[in-house]
Design a protein around this motif. Sequence first.
Motif, short mmCIF file in Angstrom:
data_model
loop_
_atom_site.label_atom_id
_atom_site.label_comp_id
_atom_site.label_asym_id
_atom_site.label_seq_id
_atom_site.Cartn_x
_atom_site.Cartn_y
_atom_site.Cartn_z
N HIS A 25 0.84 -1.20 0.00
CA HIS A 25 0.00 0.00 0.00
C HIS A 25 0.87 1.25 0.00
O HIS A 25 2.06 1.20 0.31
CB HIS A 25 -0.99 0.01 1.17
CG HIS A 25 -0.38 0.06 2.54
ND1 HIS A 25 0.64 0.91 2.91
CD2 HIS A 25 -0.66 -0.66 3.66
CE1 HIS A 25 0.95 0.75 4.18
NE2 HIS A 25 0.17 -0.22 4.65
N SER A 26 0.26 2.37 -0.37
CA SER A 26 0.94 3.66 -0.34
C SER A 26 -0.07 4.71 0.10
O SER A 26 -1.29 4.53 -0.02
CB SER A 26 1.51 4.01 -1.72
OG SER A 26 0.49 4.04 -2.70
N VAL A 34 -3.74 3.82 -1.15
CA VAL A 34 -3.89 3.05 -2.38
C VAL A 34 -3.34 1.66 -2.10
O VAL A 34 -2.21 1.52 -1.63
CB VAL A 34 -3.15 3.70 -3.56
CG1 VAL A 34 -3.22 2.80 -4.79
CG2 VAL A 34 -3.74 5.07 -3.88
N LEU A 35 -4.14 0.64 -2.38
CA LEU A 35 -3.77 -0.74 -2.09
C LEU A 35 -3.57 -1.52 -3.38
O LEU A 35 -4.29 -1.31 -4.36
CB LEU A 35 -4.87 -1.43 -1.29
CG LEU A 35 -5.37 -0.75 -0.01
CD1 LEU A 35 -6.62 -1.45 0.47
CD2 LEU A 35 -4.29 -0.78 1.05
N THR A 36 -2.60 -2.41 -3.36
CA THR A 36 -2.48 -3.41 -4.41
C THR A 36 -2.90 -4.74 -3.80
O THR A 36 -2.24 -5.24 -2.90
CB THR A 36 -1.05 -3.50 -4.96
OG1 THR A 36 -0.66 -2.23 -5.50
CG2 THR A 36 -0.96 -4.54 -6.07
N ARG A 53 -6.11 5.51 6.99
CA ARG A 53 -5.01 5.92 7.88
C ARG A 53 -5.49 6.63 9.13
O ARG A 53 -4.69 6.98 10.00
CB ARG A 53 -4.04 6.81 7.10
CG ARG A 53 -3.27 6.05 6.03
CD ARG A 53 -2.73 6.97 4.96
NE ARG A 53 -1.92 8.04 5.50
CZ ARG A 53 -1.71 9.20 4.88
NH1 ARG A 53 -2.29 9.44 3.71
NH2 ARG A 53 -0.96 10.11 5.43
N LYS A 54 -6.78 6.87 9.23
CA LYS A 54 -7.32 7.51 10.43
C LYS A 54 -7.28 6.53 11.59
O LYS A 54 -7.52 5.34 11.42
CB LYS A 54 -8.75 7.97 10.18
CG LYS A 54 -8.89 9.10 9.16
CD LYS A 54 -10.34 9.50 8.99
CE LYS A 54 -10.47 10.65 8.00
NZ LYS A 54 -11.90 11.04 7.79
N LEU A 63 -6.24 -4.20 6.43
CA LEU A 63 -5.68 -4.08 5.08
C LEU A 63 -4.19 -3.80 5.10
O LEU A 63 -3.66 -3.10 4.24
CB LEU A 63 -6.42 -2.96 4.32
CG LEU A 63 -7.90 -3.23 4.04
CD1 LEU A 63 -8.57 -2.00 3.46
CD2 LEU A 63 -8.06 -4.42 3.08
N GLU A 64 -3.49 -4.38 6.07
CA GLU A 64 -2.04 -4.25 6.11
C GLU A 64 -1.40 -5.23 5.13
O GLU A 64 -1.99 -6.27 4.82
CB GLU A 64 -1.52 -4.53 7.53
CG GLU A 64 -1.88 -3.46 8.54
CD GLU A 64 -1.29 -2.11 8.17
OE1 GLU A 64 -0.08 -2.07 7.85
OE2 GLU A 64 -2.02 -1.11 8.19
#
Length: 274
Positions: A25-26, A34-36, A53-54, A63-64
């Motif tokens: 992610h970024s 944004v996730l791949t 990110r909150k 979603l790590e």
Amino acid sequence: MTFGRPPSTLAQSTLYRADAIVLRHSDLGEADRVLTLFTAEHGKLRVSARGARKPKSRLGGHLEPLTRASVQIARGRTLDVVTQAQAVEVFQAARADFITLLHGLHMAELVDRFTQEQEPQEELFALLLESLRRLDAGHRADSLARAFEIQVLSWAGFQPVLDRCASCGADVNGSRGQPSFSAQLGGLLCSSCGSRQPGWTRAIPRETVRDLQILQREGLDGASLLSTDEGESAELEALLRWYLRYILEVPLDTAAIVDRVRAVSGVRPSTGSG
């Protein structure tokens, strides 16, 4: 670079669900990501997770990278958006050891590099999932990473020729002299052909030939059959990293991180607890 391209089966509905492994992610903006994702049903997906990110986000912890999650996704104009996520497997033991985590991220990077978006690859999804489960169970991390590399190469159509000379077809196992490996020809060379093959050819020890053959024959199970000798492990890793560099035409990011860890620690991050 992409390989193995069946038609996309991603239905054109407003909402869809997927069994996904988070590859990376970024950050996006102040609170989004944004996730791949690599999914069993739809292949690789690039999606956004709004507000992930909150601190109080219901999505972030599910979603790590290297988490397997059940996700619901809504179609968006530029990026589809994750609306729901529930972690299914978090591989906590693998995350607890930094070196093991690096090997897992290396596997995720390979999947990312070798695939294109929205092209279902159920076999590769199953391979990644099983590899992460074995990492989490304490299998030798460096050996498992090498086994995963061989399996990905085979899946992508780059299975090394290991039973004969890739140039003349001679029996390499029974021949004398120093064997070599040609990235251009994709396999072993006898001593005679190795001395004549220009560029992207390197001599390798007999022990490395043996290790390659074990991994190609036994798959992920071959990881437990490799020698624990650090020198042999280093030779095998160097060869496969070099071969992957030739195929992908770019260096692997995780390889650079591993090198930095080694430079700081002064030891090879070679094994897990198994």
